[in-house]
Design a protein around this motif. Structure first.
Motif: not given
Length: 204
Positions: A92-113
């Protein structure tokens, strides 16, 4: 009949009726003069002070917000992150709602965040999103824009105008109430002096 005896001839000794100067009305009480002066002053403040106060406050709020825009824009930047953990969508959640999720990315220093952000419900695990991070690699909200700064200036200016107007109305009302109390007290004092004379005149 000479011109001097003519009823239409102007009489140099005829008394000239002049209107009494303003403020010389014997029925005009001191409280009336005070109220007129104060009303004129409040009107002057309303006409001149209200625009100056609202414009000044609006500009100050806009300049302050623009400084925040510059600071946040300098400290934050966008990166592409990948969703690594997506909770199940509640029924029953609306399509325009948002949810909290975990994300991963590579920083400018080359480390994984890794971090947590809010994404639309239609984002699946493994998909990518653009997020804002600061220099320390922490997820942040997008920096405020120049449009937000302008809106803040308009809002603060309008609120100041309303506040000044409400304050002047309150002062005008309070002055009117105070002067009326003074008038009523004067009337009571004068009636205490006149009432015995009226009672004696009518044999009461």
């Amino acid at each position: 009949m000479s011109a001097q005896d003519s009823p239409h001839a102007s009489d140099p000794h005829r008394p000239h009726h002049e209107h009494p100067p303003r403020g010389a009305n014997p029925l005009r009480r001191t409280t009336d003069r005070i109220e007129a002066w104060c009303s004129g002053f409040l009107l002057l403040v309303l006409v001149l002070g209200l625009p100056l106060a609202s414009v000044g406050t609006g500009l100050a709020a806009y300049e302050s917000a623009m400084r925040a825009v510059q600071v946040q824009s300098a400290e934050r930047h966008q990166v592409t992150a990948r969703l690594i953990s997506v909770p199940g969508t509640a029924p029953g959640s609306a399509a325009d709602e948002k949810q909290k999720v975990q994300v991963s990315w590579t920083g400018d220093d080359g480390r994984q965040h890794t971090g947590t952000t809010r994404v639309p419900l239609n984002k699946a695990e493994g998909s990518t999103v653009r997020i804002w991070v600061d220099r320390d690699g922490s997820v942040q909200e997008p920096p405020i824009s120049a449009g937000n700064a302008k809106a803040a200036g308009w809002v603060m200016g309008a609120m100041t105008a309303v506040g000044v107007y409400a304050g002047l109305v309150a002062v005008r009302k309070g002055m009117h109430v105070a002067l009326n109390r003074r008038r009523y007290a004067q009337w009571d004092t004068e009636w205490d002096l006149v009432e015995p004379l009226w009672s004696a005149r009518f044999g009461q």
